[in-house]
Design a protein around this motif. Structure first.
Motif, short mmCIF file in Angstrom:
data_model
loop_
_atom_site.label_atom_id
_atom_site.label_comp_id
_atom_site.label_asym_id
_atom_site.label_seq_id
_atom_site.Cartn_x
_atom_site.Cartn_y
_atom_site.Cartn_z
N ASN A 294 47.33 35.12 2.95
CA ASN A 294 48.40 34.55 2.14
C ASN A 294 48.75 33.17 2.68
O ASN A 294 48.39 32.81 3.80
N LYS A 298 54.49 30.43 -0.36
CA LYS A 298 53.80 30.84 -1.59
C LYS A 298 53.92 29.82 -2.72
O LYS A 298 53.14 29.83 -3.67
N SER A 301 50.79 27.81 -3.67
CA SER A 301 49.61 28.52 -4.18
C SER A 301 48.81 27.69 -5.17
O SER A 301 47.57 27.58 -5.07
N LYS A 317 41.08 34.02 -5.78
CA LYS A 317 42.38 34.66 -6.02
C LYS A 317 42.36 36.11 -5.56
O LYS A 317 41.38 36.81 -5.74
#
Lengths: 353, 353
Positions: A294, A298, A301, A317
């Motif tokens: 990760n 976030k 992304s 992904k």
């Protein structure tokens, strides 16, 4: 632009395999016929099936009791088939993710399932310890968990009682294949295109349930008919044979394992070093096939995905059920492509760190 | 030398289909990826599945209740799946050969089977008359019998109670597809390479057995997941789509039927005219897909086979269970190839008559 395909499956296969497969569709071995229009009873296809089976036996060092089948359907079909053929009263399962959960679900239609251990409590990010209980018809494990990026680092020997779903890591590392009663693997990760599943069955484990089995789901009958009770999935089996030839030409599973170790080290080292990245799986359970991670932020992304895309990276992904990112680095993935991803990770840190 | 492939299945497909399939393996639609390495959840494959399904709907004129599935396994898998999904207490079957017999065998595992009629008394060389009995869960027929060369010339309407194995003649002639509850067809004759089976299911016939079905064999679940409960056989489905596009480009099933009539007339006329040949199937039951015949003097078999071989003809030997000869003249077989066979038959008569 060259593409670097990190898809989890169907997934990258060697370029030379694509080239031979493409040619076989136009004209198989200069016979004037396409492989796709040849009878499965022809000498040519009988030879393909024989080669594919022999290569599996040689690459994994099987014994005489271990029979090699290439059947239609995927591992999801195998979940039911294996329970139908083996489950008399009680089976032991270890639940390490989505595929184990599905395998348990299908087995429960047939008999009692004892779940020895599960890593669901922590989002399946580790391989749990378990104690094998006696008096089960078999023990079922999932060697590599494609979605979560976890993998058994090694196996104890449970002899022929052990049934294992190796869909996403078969032929990627050495192990004692003779320690298993049944190994099965959907082709579309390390072996071939979607459409066939490899079964390696120690025939001594069959015939114990006294169940009247439907022909196509009967492993004893499939062994007796050498995977040709009906028309098998000719093309997926042929391409699997080509990939097995390619592995053999590289020096076998032992050589492939060395390269796979280099590839996964390269990637995990960068994930551990890079302040913007964090691995998903616990370190002692990390998969060398599916590297899950990760971003610490976030919100970046989209930016990261765009940088990947600009470098020709596709299929990065994470699975829709867990999110984040996943780099599948199967046998056919060159280390150069892994380096491209590492370079992107480093550029990403420079730009956003 | 050009080959003329009369194999019964896997069998001839259009040359343009082979060319497109071959190219897609090297690089699908200039994406820089092989079709074989693309995720089945990618937009590209979702589009392929959608196209294939739409083409089936258009070519056969289906209604809204009729759902199109492309599943793994062959018709042999379907024999069990259909009974598992539809057979509550009693089903009616017509036995017209090897495949019907196998379908009956699998259904008997689930419930009672009433065999309404059989042509076994005369080596399955005709389609028997039958009276449908009420109070059956379904009626099962095999529209074309590949091994014996017989075919139903037309069907009465039994509405959604009618389940039909159309593996070897689907898309070869016009018929009212809306009259069927379930049509299934293994791809490897008129549609594509081995590895997928087409199911056309009127969803109103499902859900009546109250049986707890294994996921992969559950037609309701497969409809709900649009054939993608698991990874489907991507390549066989893609090639089937290409063949369906080819049929559409020729003007659809109606046009194909005209050409098929010309081809079968040409061949049967020669068999009836030629003193050295005799048809196997009774005239009123003759198949337009698989033309079965014997030599009046069986000692000339090797000589005839050699003449065929010299003309580039392959796959002309009869099925191992009946012997003799069989010319399969599926949609993709050009009339020119049928003419080559007729020429050989005439030369054979000149030389040995």
């Amino acid at each position: 632009m060259q593409k670097h395909n990190f898809s989890a499956g169907p997934s990258i296969l060697p370029k030379s395999v694509f080239e031979k497969a493409s040619q076989a569709i136009l004209d198989y071995n200069s016979k004037g016929l396409s492989l796709l229009e040849m009878s499965h009873r022809s000498d040519d296809f009988v030879q393909i099936m024989h080669n594919a089976q022999s290569l599996v036996k040689e690459l994994l060092g099987l014994n005489e009791n271990q029979k090699v089948l290439f059947l239609s359907g995927g591992a999801s079909t195998a979940f039911y088939i294996l329970a139908l053929n083996l489950l008399k009263t009680k089976a032991a399962y270890v639940n390490t993710g989505t595929w184990s959960t599905k395998a348990i679900k299908e087995a429960k239609r047939i008999g009692h399932v004892d779940t020895l251990a599960s890593s669901e409590d922590q989002g399946f990010n580790y391989i749990p310890e378990f104690e094998y209980v006696e008096n089960c018809d078999y023990l079922h494990t999932t060697s590599n968990n494609t979605i979560y990026g976890t993998q058994y680092q090694n196996f104890k020997s449970y002899k022929s009682i052990h049934v294992c779903d190796m869909s996403s890591d078969i032929f990627s590392r050495t192990f004692n294949a003779q320690d298993f009663g049944l190994i099965y693997a959907g082709a579309q990760k390390n072996m071939g295109p979607a459409g066939t599943t490899l079964y390696i069955v120690n025939q001594e484990i069959l015939g114990k349930t006294q169940r009247n089995l439907p022909s196509m789901l009967d492993l004893e009958l499939q062994i007796q008919k050498n995977s040709m009770f009906n028309t098998p999935p000719v093309f997926p089996i042929y391409v699997s044979m080509l990939t097995l030839e390619w592995i053999t030409s590289l020096g076998g599973v032992q050589q492939i394992e060395k390269i796979n170790n280099q590839k996964s080290d390269l990637l995990y080292n960068e994930i551990d070093r890079n302040a913007l990245l964090v691995g998903y799986a616990q370190k002692e359970s990390r998969s060398k096939m599916n590297v899950t991670f990760n971003l610490t932020d976030k919100q970046l992304s989209e930016a990261f995905l765009e940088m990947c895309s600009s470098a020709g990276i596709v299929g990065i992904k994470g699975h829709r059920s867990v999110g984040g990112f996943r780099a599948s680095i199967y046998n056919a993935m060159p280390i150069e492509s892994v380096q491209v991803l590492v370079d992107v990770m480093q550029d990403f840190e420079k730009q956003y760190g």
